[in-house]
Design a protein around this motif. Structure first.
Motif, PDB file in Angstrom:
ATOM      1  N   MET A 289       0.830  -1.206   0.000  1.00 11.97           N
ATOM      2  CA  MET A 289       0.000   0.000   0.000  1.00 11.97           C
ATOM      3  C   MET A 289       0.866   1.258   0.000  1.00 11.97           C
ATOM      4  N   ILE A 290       1.966   1.219   0.783  1.00  7.86           N
ATOM      5  CA  ILE A 290       2.858   2.378   0.818  1.00  7.86           C
ATOM      6  C   ILE A 290       3.447   2.632  -0.562  1.00  7.86           C
ATOM      7  N   PHE A 293       0.846   4.241  -2.600  1.00 11.05           N
ATOM      8  CA  PHE A 293       0.627   5.599  -2.113  1.00 11.05           C
ATOM      9  C   PHE A 293       1.735   6.548  -2.584  1.00 11.05           C
ATOM     10  N   ALA A 296       1.430   7.191  -6.171  1.00  6.93           N
ATOM     11  CA  ALA A 296       0.265   8.051  -6.399  1.00  6.93           C
ATOM     12  C   ALA A 296       0.602   9.504  -6.074  1.00  6.93           C
ATOM     13  N   ILE A 297       1.326   9.715  -4.974  1.00  3.35           N
ATOM     14  CA  ILE A 297       1.720  11.073  -4.599  1.00  3.35           C
ATOM     15  C   ILE A 297       2.587  11.697  -5.682  1.00  3.35           C
ATOM     16  N   THR A 430      -5.566  14.596  -1.128  1.00  4.44           N
ATOM     17  CA  THR A 430      -5.205  13.177  -1.240  1.00  4.44           C
ATOM     18  C   THR A 430      -3.755  12.950  -0.807  1.00  4.44           C
ATOM     19  N   GLN A 431      -2.859  13.814  -1.311  1.00  6.37           N
ATOM     20  CA  GLN A 431      -1.442  13.699  -0.937  1.00  6.37           C
ATOM     21  C   GLN A 431      -1.254  13.742   0.570  1.00  6.37           C
ATOM     22  N   ILE A 434      -2.556  10.792   2.667  1.00 11.14           N
ATOM     23  CA  ILE A 434      -1.590   9.689   2.702  1.00 11.14           C
ATOM     24  C   ILE A 434      -0.442  10.017   3.642  1.00 11.14           C
ATOM     25  N   SER A 435       0.103  11.228   3.542  1.00 15.19           N
ATOM     26  CA  SER A 435       1.262  11.616   4.358  1.00 15.19           C
ATOM     27  C   SER A 435       0.933  11.611   5.850  1.00 15.19           C
ATOM     28  N   SER A 437      -1.465   9.932   7.308  1.00 11.27           N
ATOM     29  CA  SER A 437      -1.670   8.534   7.708  1.00 11.27           C
ATOM     30  C   SER A 437      -0.342   7.864   8.010  1.00 11.27           C
ATOM     31  N   ALA A 678       7.482   9.933   1.448  1.00  7.98           N
ATOM     32  CA  ALA A 678       6.144  10.352   1.022  1.00  7.98           C
ATOM     33  C   ALA A 678       5.901  11.815   1.373  1.00  7.98           C
ATOM     34  N   SER A 682       5.373  14.998  -1.190  1.00  5.33           N
ATOM     35  CA  SER A 682       4.216  15.891  -1.028  1.00  5.33           C
ATOM     36  C   SER A 682       4.659  17.340  -0.918  1.00  5.33           C
TER      37      SER A 682
END
Length: 793
Positions: A289-290, A293, A296-297, A430-431, A434-435, A437, A678, A682
């Protein structure tokens, strides 16, 4: 035309070097992190994949039901494998693997080989470990036959051929013949050994009758099924087999075994059997998942920065459309630029990944890859992935840019519109979701690790040295000699120490009803000094004492968990109760306070202790803090004097106990590093957006300064919109992170509570990072001379 598009793309990227650099850097960092995680995840999922017949190999596991509990054993009794082999036509072969540690000598060369194993003769038929010398069909047929790994063979024999030569085993110098050399077993194998000894050495010579011991558990067992066999259907036949072979003994002992077949490929990541939980599928899911993520970022950064700059290229699009360019050509131009950026990032990814791989292997605690270019398939996939990322990341900006109306653009009436602004806000949220989290996850992981390290274990593990005599005859003399050395505070002997393995013993203990209740208790053999040395607390009765002659044969000490198992409401009630265990009978003389003799991931289990000098192979030495190196040298001198044939080695108990948590610590370190990456990516995107936003409002800032606005007021003006987005991200991230980390913590029997301040700290951290990132551009703009700002338009 393509050449012209390529030139135009390069010129445009070079003209906006700052934005291009941020895009390439963000993509490169994201792709590098993703590539390293993919290597790690692929390695974890590849365990035992080197066996061509792995889909037909199953480990035999066993549940043992007693009147007290159900024991989930990682292997069946010793007798199962040799008897099951010919009992079912579905089974092609069955083998046992029993891990051992041997003293091995050849001349003056001597090593304690901890990665050794007794294996049955069909070992190389079931498993595809490559034999480079010797015959794989017969290498392990005869007693005292040995197969070495290439590195082990070189250690003892150098460059000469070891096949046919002799090695001496154990302190008794038993000769064994080398019959083969195998390639070093890969790290992604759950069976790891540098030295294999034929099982007949054990069953026909060292421990005769082991093949028929149905109540003795201690080895792993594997079966190779014939092609087309239904494992579940075969599993249903196993109860009848056990009843036929061992039904009476199970009834007499009140210990009923049930056999199951566990796929070999599932053992490493999925098995929860005692001693087998080496991998963790949850961690694999989390890192996967990371990776998604982070990628995605990086893609979000690209889309944000490209759409934000769309107004700058509006006139270019308008002129191109006027001279005849169609949407597909314009979209192709912009997608091409995106792919060029991604391919540039791909080149940097290869270079950076190659440089970071040794460090990453060190953080992972294993060699997940020997080199980026050692797997050209992976490089090819990364290359194709870069093109796909470039296409997908550039698709939306390309369609937006290609859809501009030339008439409005050239008349100066073009506006980027609210949809583009809304998209950028959604992507920024969204970015940072994730960060944030990941920040929350990092805090919880490190808080759990700190909790386990600081937990009261119920014993003292500081400044304690462990010496493993491996049963040498001089072990008692060594203990006496070491006890006379200066700086030795205490010394004891035992079969195990907290954090080490210990056998389960068939026991009968008098319960509250007065009956002898059958149970499988963990067992420590200790001497009279053991309980005192570790500062274990007695909650009832007394520890073992030399003044009581019967303590050597007729006394037992239990822990509180064992007392509860037998129905006693207080430790005092267990004193004087009868026990039978491995041929000994006597009474319980004391109850020790529960202590963590296993990892804090497990609940404290019932434990029994007995005086058994012959079973105590470990010497634990508590050392005073002064002149530690000198004391160790003195101990080594005594060792070499009394046990000259064994190499001297030692461990400190605190390091040995903490080694149980190395996998979790490595997980925490990797989690932290990827969380930082991450956040960094960002911030790159946020820096680019803040820079663009500031540039777009240059005139507004100049007017505000002329009207008397302060630097802090302008900074706040430019920052507040972004900080609102961070707040929205925090609200979304908090429940997601709580659910994920609550699931991760469920693996620990002793764990922290997830408290509110962790989320507050994560939110404040994210806000501060975002504010600092934005302020860099905001302060620069606020300090600019307003005259210069107003002249820009």
């Amino acid at each position: 035309m393509i050449k012209n598009y390529f030139k135009t793309a390069l010129r445009n990227l070079w003209r906006h070097k700052g934005f291009s650099f941020l895009n390439v850097l963000g993509l490169a960092v994201g792709m590098t992190a993703c590539a390293l995680i993919v290597l790690y995840v692929t390695f974890e999922l590849s365990y035992d994949s080197m066996h061509k017949k792995s889909d037909r190999i199953y480990r035999i596991i066993c549940d043992i039901k007693t009147p007290t509990e159900v024991i989930n054993a990682s292997g069946p009794s010793w007798a199962v494998a040799p008897h099951i082999d010919g009992a079912f036509p579905e089974i092609e072969s069955a083998v046992r693997v029993s891990r051992e540690s041997f003293l091995v000598r050849r001349g003056d060369v001597k090593f304690q080989e901890d990665k050794s194993a007794f294996v049955d003769s069909a070992f190389f038929h079931v498993f595809d470990f490559e034999l480079v010398k010797g015959d794989r069909r017969t290498a392990l047929n005869n007693p005292f036959s040995v197969v070495l790994s290439e590195s082990t063979a070189k250690k003892y024999f150098g460059s000469s051929n070891p096949v046919g030569q002799t090695l001496l085993f154990t302190g008794d110098a038993i000769p064994a013949k080398v019959t083969g050399v195998m390639k070093d077993i890969p790290e992604n194998s759950q069976i790891r050994a540098d030295l294999l000894i034929s099982m007949s050495t054990l069953t026909r010579n060292l421990n005769k009758g082991l093949d028929d011991q149905w109540g003795n558990y201690g080895s792993s067992a594997y079966v190779l099924l014939k092609p087309g066999t239904n494992a579940k259907a075969l599993e249903k036949k196993l109860p009848a087999f056990l009843e036929k072979m061992n039904g009476k003994q199970m009834k007499d002992s009140k210990m009923y075994a049930t056999l199951f077949l566990e796929p070999l490929r599932d053992v490493y990541l999925y098995s929860t059997r005692d001693g087998s939980k080496t991998g963790n599928i949850t961690n694999v899911y989390i890192f996967s998942m990371i990776a998604v993520f982070i990628l995605a970022i990086a893609c979000i950064n690209f889309i944000n920065l490209t759409t934000a700059r769309s107004t700058e290229r509006a006139k270019e699009v308008g002129i191109r459309k006027v001279v005849g360019a169609v949407k597909s050509q314009l979209a192709g131009q912009f997608i091409g630029e995106s792919i060029i950026l991604c391919l540039t990032a791909f080149i940097f990814t290869l270079i950076v990944s190659a440089l970071l791989l040794p460090l990453f292997n060190q953080l992972a605690g294993k060699t997940v890859s020997s080199g980026i270019f050692s797997n050209l398939t992976f490089v090819g996939i990364l290359f194709i992935g870069s093109i796909i990322i470039g296409f997908l990341a550039g698709l939306y900006p390309a369609l937006i840019l290609a859809s501009f109306k030339p008439v409005l653009i050239l008349k100066g009436r073009f506006s980027s519109g609210s949809r583009g602004i809304l998209l950028r806000k959604v992507l920024v949220v969204t970015q940072f979701t994730i960060s944030i989290s990941l920040i929350i996850g990092t805090i919880i992981v490190y808080k759990q690790m700190s909790y386990m390290r600081s937990q009261d274990l119920g014993f003292n593990k500081d400044q304690v040295l462990i010496l493993d005599t491996n049963g040498d005859k001089a072990k008692k003399s060594l203990k006496e000699e070491i006890s006379r050395l200066p700086n030795i505070k205490s010394i004891a002997m035992s079969s195990s120490v907290p954090g080490g393995g210990n056998p389960g013993a068939y026991s009968e203990i008098e319960n509250k009803k007065g009956d002898l209740q059958v149970a499988n208790l963990d067992l420590y053999f200790v001497d009279f000094d053991y309980i005192t040395q570790f500062n274990m607390k007695m909650v009832a009765g007394r520890p073992f004492q030399k003044e009581f002659a019967t303590d050597t044969t007729q006394a037992m000490v239990l822990n509180e968990a064992a007392v509860k198992m037998f129905g006693y409401s207080s430790p005092d009630q267990a004193l004087g109760k009868r026990f039978k265990q491995w041929g000994r009978e006597g009474k319980i003389v004391g109850v020790v306070k529960d202590f963590h003799f296993r990892s804090l991931q497990e609940n404290i289990k019932p434990l029994s202790m007995r005086i058994e000098p012959d079973g105590c192979n470990l010497i634990t030495v508590k050392i005073a803090g002064s002149n530690l190196p000198g004391t160790i040298r003195s101990i080594e001198s005594k060792w070499k004097e009394l046990i000259p044939n064994r190499p001297f080695s030692y461990e400190f108990l605190d390091e040995f106990f903490d080694s149980q948590y190395r996998a979790q610590q490595r997980f925490g370190n990797l989690f932290l590093n990827f969380a930082v990456l991450a956040i960094f990516i960002s911030c790159l995107g946020l820096l680019g957006l803040a820079s663009y936003s500031t540039m777009q409002r240059t005139r507004e800032i100049g007017i505000r300064k002329v009207m008397g606005a302060s630097v802090s007021g302008i900074v706040n003006l430019l920052s507040v919109d972004f900080l609102k987005l961070v707040l929205v991200a925090f609200v979304i991230a908090s429940p997601i992170a709580w659910l994920t980390m609550h699931y991760w913590l469920s693996d620990f029997a002793y764990r922290i509570n997830i408290v509110w301040w962790i989320f507050a700290l994560a939110g404040i951290t994210a806000a501060v990072i975002a504010f600092v990132t934005i302020s860099f551009q905001a302060i620069k703009a606020a300090l600019t001379n307003p005259v210069k700002s107003l002249r820009t338009e």
